[in-house]
Design an enzyme around this catalytic site. Structure first.
Site, PDB file in Angstrom:
ATOM      1  N   LYS B 172       0.838  -1.206   0.000  1.00  0.00           N
ATOM      2  CA  LYS B 172       0.000   0.000   0.000  1.00  0.00           C
ATOM      3  C   LYS B 172       0.872   1.254   0.000  1.00  0.00           C
ATOM      4  CE  LYS B 172      -3.351   2.952   0.269  1.00  0.00           C
ATOM      5  NZ  LYS B 172      -4.342   3.136   1.325  1.00  0.00           N
ATOM      6  N   LYS B 240       0.026  11.848   6.318  1.00  0.00           N
ATOM      7  CA  LYS B 240       0.279  10.723   7.226  1.00  0.00           C
ATOM      8  C   LYS B 240       0.930   9.577   6.444  1.00  0.00           C
ATOM      9  CE  LYS B 240      -2.527   7.561   7.697  1.00  0.00           C
ATOM     10  NZ  LYS B 240      -2.728   6.144   7.268  1.00  0.00           N
TER      11      LYS B 240
END
Lengths: 304, 304
Positions: B172, B240
């Site tokens: 990811k 993030k």
């Protein structure tokens, strides 16, 4: 009556494009600096010419597909060039990727002889040229665009009139910005996967199915993993395009930070003597930085 | 017999994913820090729970979909967490995007209680979640993966087992590398087009048809031109993810030059108070640098 076409510049892109024009039934006169591709196309039905001037004399639409700005200037405006043979009402269509301001200057010179010009560079690579699926970005007067549309439709699938003289060349530079940044994205993605010990091809497929998908990941990422660095599109010409982009951006006073970064990455490859490899060799610049290679052992190798 | 499912974290992604599990006929227990989405899903047939522990007690497969690493650690390992309620043989599947090394540590803690874990983060955004067309990258033991496949198939279209614990989280992050670099590519492409006076939407379409094509150009480029900066995916969460990527790359000793550059570009937006906009707002950082706006006057405006 169908237009008589001329085609100057029979390289990796020009050759399959000229062939598609023959297949579409156009009468075609061709010229190239080296003779072998002229002879090959003559065997397929094209008429060979010995100068750009001669091509222009025999054609209603004269297409140029050449490596760089000075080549186009020489072929169109130089001695024995297109401008000497073109008749008023013929159209010159440059499909090369050159500096937009230079394209506009050529258009002005031709305009002085009542020869309209289109700039119509392409995206899609040799495979798009062969399959006649190129995306063609066209600048110049709309009436000339409409007149040349049947010619363009024999060469590409997506044909977009983006504005006046130079707009096609500029759109192509925009296209190259997207291409090189996406290519760098593929390299960083695959090198991170490899360095983390993941199966790189699985990651490539998973990313291709989501928001990280790109033409570059599909086509060039797959070649990187197979270690197929054959051109396609030469590093040398990619750097030429990057110089054009940065020159055009300088004229506009525009910083392009990621584009500039990729230009620097390609310099690593030029310093390593890889100017004649395909642009997917960019992964080797990242591998050099990372100290690892993305291909798993046992992966089938392509040509280097 | 069909698995009883639990779902913790009903945000922009979790809510449509949980809804798809209900539609697929699974019995579903749900929990979320704020109660409104729990009540909304309860009206559609889910059983509400008041703690993560309670979800785990009532479920065979416990799914977490949370913003960041500390959230996942707290919900799974903290007081009243999943680890207190999960029985040996239940599976915990974290679909959040978190630091791979943290995911591996959680898997080890769960493994000590004979609770297998999968990391299964997703790509495709809220629209992919709603349409159940997500790309799901799965790490962890193959038998747990195969057991959970029917659950995953109700959530996504491309489901790839990429390796052991943490491999899904890492894949990811690779995906996010491709996403952010492609997004920067879209911004530089469109700003160059605008600064040169081209019709930006025409250029976007022409580039989308060639080698510069990407999901980001298709989906986010179109929003940029419409001035639709609603999230989608928050700048805050993108940053993030970029922190996770750079932390993971640091652990591996890997420089990621373009990824790092995009992280800096997003900081321009954070400084401008745009953390809650969608990531396509990145174009405003380039516009600020360029001193121009890409949208032509008269373009229909979306929400800001």
């Amino acid at each position: 009556m169908s237009e008589r076409l001329g085609f100057i510049g029979l390289g990796k892109m020009g050759r399959p494009m000229a062939r598609n024009l023959l297949r579409a039934g156009f009468a075609l006169t061709v010229h190239n600096r080296s003779r072998a591709p002229v002879e090959a196309l003559a065997r397929e039905g094209a008429a060979p010419a010995s100068s750009s001037k001669e091509v222009a004399e025999k054609s209603d639409v004269i297409i140029t597909m050449l490596p760089d700005t000075p080549d186009v200037e020489a072929v169109i405006l130089g001695p024995g060039g297109v401008i000497e043979g073109a008749r008023p009402g013929s159209v010159v269509m440059d499909m090369s990727t050159i500096l937009p301001s230079a394209g506009r200057a050529i258009a002005a010179r031709l305009g002085g002889k009542r020869v309209p010009m289109l700039d119509a560079p392409v995206s899609g690579g040799p495979q798009g040229a062969e399959a006649a699926t190129l995306s063609i970005m066209v600048g110049g007067p709309r009436d000339a665009f409409e007149r040349c549309l049947p010619v363009l439709q024999a060469l590409g699938k997506t044909i977009t009139h983006v504005g006046d003289h130079g707009a096609g060349h500029m759109a192509k530079l925009c296209n190259q910005v997207a291409c090189v940044i996406n290519l760098q994205g593929v390299c960083e993605t695959l090198v991170l996967a490899a360095k983390a010990g993941l199966d790189v091809e699985s990651v490539r497929q998973a990313v291709s199915a989501g928001a990280g998908a790109s033409w570059m990941l599909t086509v060039q990422g797959e070649k990187m993993i197979r270690r197929d660095f054959a051109p396609g599109f030469f590093v040398r010409l990619q750097q030429k395009d990057l110089r054009l982009i940065m020159a055009a951006a300088d004229e506009l006073g525009l910083p392009l930070p990621a584009t500039s970064l990729v230009q620097q990455m390609f310099k690593i490859l030029e310093a390593d003597g890889k100017s004649e490899s395909g642009t997917q060799v960019l992964v080797q610049a990242m591998e050099k930085i990372a100290g690892c290679e993305i291909a798993a052992p046992g992966v089938e190798r392509g040509s280097a």
